[in-house]
Design a protein around this motif. Structure first.
Motif, short mmCIF file in Angstrom:
data_model
loop_
_atom_site.label_atom_id
_atom_site.label_comp_id
_atom_site.label_asym_id
_atom_site.label_seq_id
_atom_site.Cartn_x
_atom_site.Cartn_y
_atom_site.Cartn_z
N ALA A 54 44.07 50.91 40.50
CA ALA A 54 43.07 49.96 40.99
C ALA A 54 42.65 50.35 42.39
O ALA A 54 43.49 50.50 43.28
N LEU A 55 41.36 50.53 42.59
CA LEU A 55 40.81 50.82 43.91
C LEU A 55 40.48 49.49 44.57
O LEU A 55 39.74 48.68 44.00
N THR A 56 41.03 49.25 45.75
CA THR A 56 40.95 47.92 46.36
C THR A 56 40.51 48.00 47.81
O THR A 56 41.07 48.76 48.59
N LEU A 57 39.51 47.18 48.15
CA LEU A 57 39.06 47.04 49.53
C LEU A 57 39.50 45.66 50.03
O LEU A 57 39.34 44.66 49.33
N LEU A 82 42.19 36.51 53.86
CA LEU A 82 41.97 37.92 53.50
C LEU A 82 41.24 37.99 52.15
O LEU A 82 41.66 37.36 51.18
N VAL A 83 40.17 38.74 52.11
CA VAL A 83 39.40 38.95 50.89
C VAL A 83 39.76 40.30 50.30
O VAL A 83 39.85 41.30 51.01
N GLY A 84 39.98 40.31 48.99
CA GLY A 84 40.24 41.56 48.29
C GLY A 84 39.21 41.78 47.20
O GLY A 84 38.85 40.85 46.47
N ILE A 85 38.69 42.99 47.12
CA ILE A 85 37.76 43.38 46.06
C ILE A 85 38.36 44.60 45.38
O ILE A 85 38.70 45.58 46.05
N SER A 86 38.49 44.56 44.07
CA SER A 86 39.18 45.64 43.37
C SER A 86 38.51 45.93 42.03
O SER A 86 37.96 45.03 41.39
N ALA A 87 38.55 47.20 41.64
CA ALA A 87 38.01 47.63 40.35
C ALA A 87 38.92 48.70 39.78
O ALA A 87 39.56 49.46 40.52
N ARG A 129 38.03 41.57 33.04
CA ARG A 129 37.70 42.57 32.01
C ARG A 129 36.21 42.58 31.70
O ARG A 129 35.62 43.63 31.45
N GLN A 130 35.59 41.41 31.73
CA GLN A 130 34.16 41.32 31.44
C GLN A 130 33.32 41.89 32.58
O GLN A 130 32.36 42.64 32.35
N ASP A 131 33.69 41.56 33.84
CA ASP A 131 32.90 41.98 34.99
C ASP A 131 33.20 43.42 35.42
O ASP A 131 32.35 44.08 36.01
N GLY A 132 34.42 43.88 35.16
CA GLY A 132 34.81 45.22 35.59
C GLY A 132 35.29 45.27 37.03
O GLY A 132 35.51 46.37 37.58
N TYR A 133 35.49 44.11 37.64
CA TYR A 133 36.03 44.05 39.00
C TYR A 133 36.48 42.61 39.28
O TYR A 133 36.22 41.70 38.48
N VAL A 134 37.14 42.41 40.43
CA VAL A 134 37.49 41.06 40.85
C VAL A 134 37.34 40.97 42.36
O VAL A 134 37.53 41.96 43.09
N MET A 135 36.96 39.79 42.82
CA MET A 135 36.90 39.49 44.25
C MET A 135 37.62 38.17 44.46
O MET A 135 37.25 37.16 43.87
N VAL A 136 38.66 38.19 45.28
CA VAL A 136 39.45 36.99 45.52
C VAL A 136 39.64 36.79 47.02
O VAL A 136 39.67 37.75 47.79
N THR A 137 39.79 35.53 47.41
CA THR A 137 39.99 35.18 48.81
C THR A 137 41.29 34.41 48.96
O THR A 137 41.53 33.44 48.24
N GLY A 138 42.13 34.85 49.88
CA GLY A 138 43.38 34.16 50.15
C GLY A 138 44.37 34.17 49.00
O GLY A 138 45.25 33.32 48.94
N ASP A 139 44.25 35.13 48.11
CA ASP A 139 45.14 35.17 46.94
C ASP A 139 46.54 35.61 47.32
O ASP A 139 47.52 35.19 46.70
N ARG A 140 46.63 36.45 48.33
CA ARG A 140 47.93 36.92 48.80
C ARG A 140 48.17 36.53 50.25
O ARG A 140 49.27 36.11 50.62
N ILE A 141 47.12 36.65 51.08
CA ILE A 141 47.20 36.29 52.50
C ILE A 141 46.02 35.40 52.84
O ILE A 141 44.88 35.76 52.53
N PRO A 142 46.24 34.23 53.46
CA PRO A 142 45.12 33.34 53.81
C PRO A 142 44.08 34.07 54.67
O PRO A 142 44.42 34.78 55.61
#
Length: 240
Positions: A205-208, A188-193, A173-186
């Motif tokens: 949510a728009l997610t790359l 794999l990086v996800g970036i979403s806002a 909520r503070q940053d306005g986006y998130v970037m996570v690695t291996g959160d769902r698939i080892p």
């Protein structure tokens, strides 16, 4: 005759190329209203648009005639019934896909990575729209797939924007986006806002997503810029 202000009006700054100045000024009056405001005085409208009071009064007469604005009992000005009618027509004819999909395709073209648009569906998330990376190594998710809400970048954003407690969601909520690695698939990086519509209503949510070995620092800025453009196109704004 009053001396012309040395500071240009909002309409002058945002004039439509080849357009009509009077229409630009009228539009600046309509866009002067902000969420949570029911009515404004002539002085407030003049201050926000940087127009003379006399000019504002003339424009108000035309806008009131067209029922786009109305005068309240206390002499202030509020949006009129024609705005509601046009809003209903827009909503009835609006297609989220027509707005979101072109921006997603452009983001894929710029990054060469897969992009999805997630919406919350109960305690899960739905892949509403998806544009695949042209590269062979990618995650194989399709539009219509249902994914966990509590894993993956898109799910994290949807939970954060729904008020989920916790340090991670506070940070999103503070940053306005998130970037996570291996959160769902080892690997794999996800970036979403988040993308907002009609004020502060969450559209999705728009997610790359990309393999960790291909992630570039520029992907965060590219993703966030696309989400911001979609929010603007949908008439939304980030809360807070």
């Amino acid at each position: 005759m009053p001396k012309k202000s040395s500071r240009p009006s909002v309409a002058d700054e945002q004039a439509a190329p080849g357009g009509a100045a009077a229409v630009d000024r009228a539009i600046s009056l309509l866009t002067a209203f902000q969420p949570g405001e029911s009515a404004l005085t002539v002085t407030e409208l003049a201050e926000r648009t940087r127009l003379y009071n006399s000019t504002v009064l003339r424009l108000l007469a035309s806008l009131a005639h067209g029922r786009l604005l109305r005068r309240t009992a206390d002499g202030r000005w509020a949006l009129g019934p024609e705005v509601a009618r046009l809003g209903a027509l827009y909503t009835a004819s609006f297609s989220l896909e027509d707005v979101v999909l072109p921006e997603m395709r452009e983001l894929v073209a710029r990054t060469q990575e897969s992009v999805a648009f997630h919406v919350r569906q109960g305690e899960q998330r739905l892949v509403l729209l998806r544009v695949d990376s042209p590269q062979l190594l990618r995650d194989h998710v399709r539009a219509g797939d249902v994914l966990p809400l509590d894993r993956g970048a898109g799910g994290r954003v949807l939970m954060a924007c729904s008020g989920a407690p916790g340090r991670l969601y506070d940070q999103v909520r503070q940053d306005g986006y998130v970037m996570v690695t291996g959160d769902r698939i080892p690997g794999l990086v996800g970036i979403s806002a988040p993308v907002w519509r009609t004020g502060t209503e969450l559209a999705g949510a728009l997610t790359l997503t990309a393999p960790e070995i291909r992630v570039q620092p520029s992907f965060v800025d590219e993703l966030r810029a696309s989400a911001a453009r979609l929010t603007q196109a949908l008439g939304g704004r980030a809360p807070g």
